[in-house]
Design an enzyme around this catalytic site. Structure first.
Site, short mmCIF file in Angstrom:
data_model
loop_
_atom_site.label_atom_id
_atom_site.label_comp_id
_atom_site.label_asym_id
_atom_site.label_seq_id
_atom_site.Cartn_x
_atom_site.Cartn_y
_atom_site.Cartn_z
N THR B 11 -12.87 -9.83 -5.38
CA THR B 11 -13.13 -9.39 -4.01
C THR B 11 -12.15 -10.02 -3.02
O THR B 11 -11.43 -9.31 -2.31
CB THR B 11 -14.57 -9.80 -3.60
OG1 THR B 11 -15.46 -9.28 -4.59
CG2 THR B 11 -14.93 -9.23 -2.25
N VAL B 12 -12.08 -11.35 -3.00
CA VAL B 12 -11.22 -12.02 -2.03
C VAL B 12 -9.74 -11.77 -2.34
O VAL B 12 -8.96 -11.40 -1.45
CB VAL B 12 -11.51 -13.54 -1.98
CG1 VAL B 12 -10.57 -14.22 -0.99
CG2 VAL B 12 -12.97 -13.78 -1.59
N LYS B 100 -14.50 -23.11 -2.56
CA LYS B 100 -15.23 -24.28 -2.01
C LYS B 100 -15.61 -25.27 -3.10
O LYS B 100 -15.57 -26.47 -2.89
CB LYS B 100 -16.47 -23.84 -1.26
CG LYS B 100 -17.26 -22.73 -1.89
CD LYS B 100 -18.19 -22.10 -0.86
CE LYS B 100 -18.52 -20.64 -1.16
NZ LYS B 100 -17.32 -19.80 -1.30
N GLU B 124 -8.93 -22.93 4.69
CA GLU B 124 -9.73 -22.45 5.82
C GLU B 124 -10.89 -21.56 5.36
O GLU B 124 -11.99 -21.61 5.91
CB GLU B 124 -8.84 -21.68 6.79
CG GLU B 124 -9.51 -21.15 8.04
CD GLU B 124 -10.04 -22.25 8.95
OE1 GLU B 124 -9.24 -22.94 9.58
OE2 GLU B 124 -11.27 -22.43 8.98
N GLY B 129 -16.25 -18.63 5.64
CA GLY B 129 -15.50 -17.39 5.42
C GLY B 129 -14.36 -17.26 6.42
O GLY B 129 -13.45 -18.08 6.44
N GLY B 182 -25.78 -6.26 -1.89
CA GLY B 182 -24.58 -6.94 -2.37
C GLY B 182 -24.33 -8.27 -1.69
O GLY B 182 -23.28 -8.88 -1.86
N ASP B 196 -24.28 -23.68 -2.62
CA ASP B 196 -23.14 -23.18 -1.87
C ASP B 196 -23.02 -23.91 -0.53
O ASP B 196 -21.95 -24.40 -0.16
CB ASP B 196 -23.30 -21.67 -1.65
CG ASP B 196 -22.20 -21.09 -0.79
OD1 ASP B 196 -21.08 -20.93 -1.29
OD2 ASP B 196 -22.46 -20.83 0.40
N LYS B 200 -20.10 -26.71 1.06
CA LYS B 200 -19.45 -26.53 2.36
C LYS B 200 -19.66 -27.74 3.27
O LYS B 200 -18.72 -28.18 3.93
CB LYS B 200 -19.96 -25.25 3.01
CG LYS B 200 -19.48 -24.00 2.27
CD LYS B 200 -20.24 -22.76 2.71
CE LYS B 200 -19.71 -21.50 2.06
NZ LYS B 200 -20.59 -20.34 2.32
N GLY B 298 -17.75 -12.08 2.94
CA GLY B 298 -17.24 -10.73 3.03
C GLY B 298 -15.77 -10.69 2.69
O GLY B 298 -15.04 -11.64 2.96
#
Lengths: 415, 415
Positions: B11-12, B100, B124, B129, B182, B196, B200, B298
């Protein structure tokens, strides 16, 4: 060790000296250099200040001293700030300034000089006080095509609006309170009339879209005409009235911008920004919406932003950062009246019902009537459908000529 | 022209390629260099992708190619990301990563290698995100002593909590919806259990306070036990339940941090952050409170943050930025139970009145009883006064031993 000079020892200037002293060690650690204040330029004397021995009155001492690598400009106003900053850059010194008027009026010229001389001209503190916005816009969002920015850019007016909304305090009284608390100047016009917000949205537009936008190109309207009745009607459509500075990139490459009191829906992030706080909403094609929130003014918040720029200058001596935009042009800014909006209208008429029917005729069937508690006979308020301001204002004239006197009208934000 | 490689075309990774292509010209203009994707490392084939011809399976092609100046790591997970990033840095390539887990577990070691080799390791996108937070924290707020950070760092859990609060949707159903949309993985544990968010807050704490904090040092609690009853009681004290990651600098130089569901008062900026949005509140001695808000996840938001880092690497080839922190230590992180808080407690007892009297005896007279609509007999909820968690938990044990069964308890945030 890096020697710097501070021009202007008022609120921000003395705050810069305070932050540099208070956090000296961590600042030195972070930028790998000791930062020493060699001169403080001010026409006044400060015999009781710990920095009394560094206070000078002659700018040329700074200009001619090659030891000075970075100059902090906190004089405010356009003159002599403009001349001094220009001469600092021409004599090989990077500059950090909190002066929004200077950047909004002369940014393109000064950035060009900085570029030609491989120096930095940084101004994080010029918008949003201590809120990080200039650097994030220039760097963090660099991969985006930013197409719109909207913000609450003036803390004084936001404080006044908050008092009007939360405590039904009339404008004049809220302004007086703001002055008592030191949020507003004795002459509050720069805040209340929107000039301060105008300079800030011009700087944001110039940076985001790459070409200089001048305050004279930005339609600006203040909040002094806003009444508690307007606040009450706005609440009825789930909105609050805020002084919003907005700019947009148009498909044809031009930009459009304005500063005006605006009804913002409660669901918008900007609606919940209260008191002297500022918030800036940035829209990019990849990132979507991002909001930056914090204290838009105040001695230490603003000073901390200036000092961050000083540290950046120190880290980038003889190596420019990319902060830059092109010269502006008269035809670069489109007529703000091409902007589509809907309007909240408040009118009075001997017969409100008839006046509303007339309004439907002129503005269209989709207008929505508003009511408030203890609504006096003959008062009428409604919200129009969306159209360009040119069209809406034409209809407004027709409406007034039909015998309804419009007391006030406020744009309704579609953010 | 600068050649780069992308490791991981999920995705990324594919978003990064998309942003670099879509905004190619403005990106080239902004960083003064053409950026070209030379390799895409992935075990899969992408025959239909416009980048099909650049897809490779052998990491050594990247490692051994001196043309590659910047590598984007979007593989996720710890292995082989860690080995690959390390080898990239050791072979003279700057790295931009959205990983991360990698930074939270290995940040100190990798930053040291980057420093030793005068390269950049930027991340970053690893927190928030697309929200600019790492750079602002490192640069814009550099003049501040940051002493506390609190944030809604996970969009999936915030979406679930929003559904529970706004629509009284039970946890399981909200989770299912998040999966359908999703927002949540088929195995949602990393989000729902707080891992998660933990990674962070560890990254933010490491950067803000200058020494590495490991996920294993952060007390972490998920949201799976939160019920609609808790949501209803929280509303009664004017609060909403959010999964909050927090870290604080202690006077003795140590830090304390935790991730846990927390009752946040409506007046707090974090309370109004809904759906998949993230927000991070930073407190500094000069700046006061600053909040950064936006999409925490996203494809394109995250990709735009990665690309901004790539641009920064390109602008700073052979010149490190100062992003760095020292090695961590076991005694650097204080016991989270030393943190002062008040607790919302929900209990059941055959006699609620008696149970409340008992609670007063044990927790003190200042506890406040809560009620909700259709409260079943024998249910009891109250909020305790403020004390360290050590003390409160002792009292809790005493309370349970007195015959009241505690159904649940949630920290009440004093932000």
């Amino acid at each position: 060790m890096i020697n710097i000079a501070i021009m202007g020892f008022g609120t921000v200037g003395s705050g810069v000296a305070e932050v540099l002293t208070k956090n000296h060690d961590s600042i030195a650690r972070k930028c790998g250099e000791d930062i020493r204040i060699k001169y403080i330029l001010d026409l006044r004397d400060f015999p009781d200040s710990p920095f009394a021995d560094r206070v000078i009155k002659d700018f040329e001492l700074i200009e001619k001293d090659d030891d000075i690598k970075v100059v902090v400009e906190c004089l405010g106003g356009l003159h002599p700030s403009y001349e001094f900053v220009k001469r600092c850059l021409l004599s090989g010194k990077s500059v950090s300034t909190s002066n929004k008027e200077l950047i909004a009026e002369k940014g393109d010229e000064l950035l060009q000089i900085a570029k030609d001389n491989n120096l930095n001209l940084l101004f994080e503190a010029s918008v949003g006080g201590g809120i990080p916005i200039i650097r994030p816009l220039d760097q963090c969002l660099a991969a985006n095509e930013v197409y719109e920015i909207a913000g609450i850019l003036n803390g004084t007016t936001n404080f006044i609006m908050t008092k009007m909304i939360r405590e039904q305090m009339p404008f004049e009284q809220a302004l007086k309170l703001a002055q008592e608390l030191g949020y507003a100047e004795r002459d509050p016009s720069a805040d209340v009339d929107g000039d301060d917000a105008c300079r800030k949205i011009c700087i944001l537009a110039s940076l985001a879209f790459g070409r200089h936008v001048f305050p004279s190109q930005c339609y600006t309207e203040g909040i002094s005409k806003i009444t508690l009745e307007d606040v009450e009607y706005a609440a009825q459509i789930g909105g609050v009235i805020k002084l919003i500075g907005r700019c947009k990139k148009l498909p044809d490459g031009r930009v459009t911008l304005m500063v005006a009191p605006t009804i913002v829906m409660r669901s918008c992030q900007l609606a919940n920004v209260e008191d002297v706080f500022n918030a800036i909403l940035v829209r990019g094609d990849a990132i979507g919406d991002v909001v930056f929130y914090g204290r838009g003014a105040g001695k230490l918040p603003t000073a901390s932003a200036v000092v961050a720029d000083v540290m950046d200058c120190v880290k980038h001596l003889n190596r420019r950062k990319y902060l830059f935009w092109e010269k502006g042009a008269p035809d670069y800014v489109a007529d703000y009246r091409e902007w589509e909006t809907s309007l909240y209208v408040r009118a009075s008429s001997f017969d409100a019902e008839a006046a509303f029917e007339k309004a439907k005729e002129i503005f269209g069937e989709d207008i929505r009537r508003l009511h408030r508690e203890a609504e006096p006979a003959g008062e009428l308020a409604f919200v129009t459908g969306k159209d360009t301001e040119i069209v809406l204002m034409q209809r407004m004239r027709i409406y007034e000529n039909s015998g309804c006197s419009v007391i006030g009208c406020i744009r309704v934000c579609d953010l």
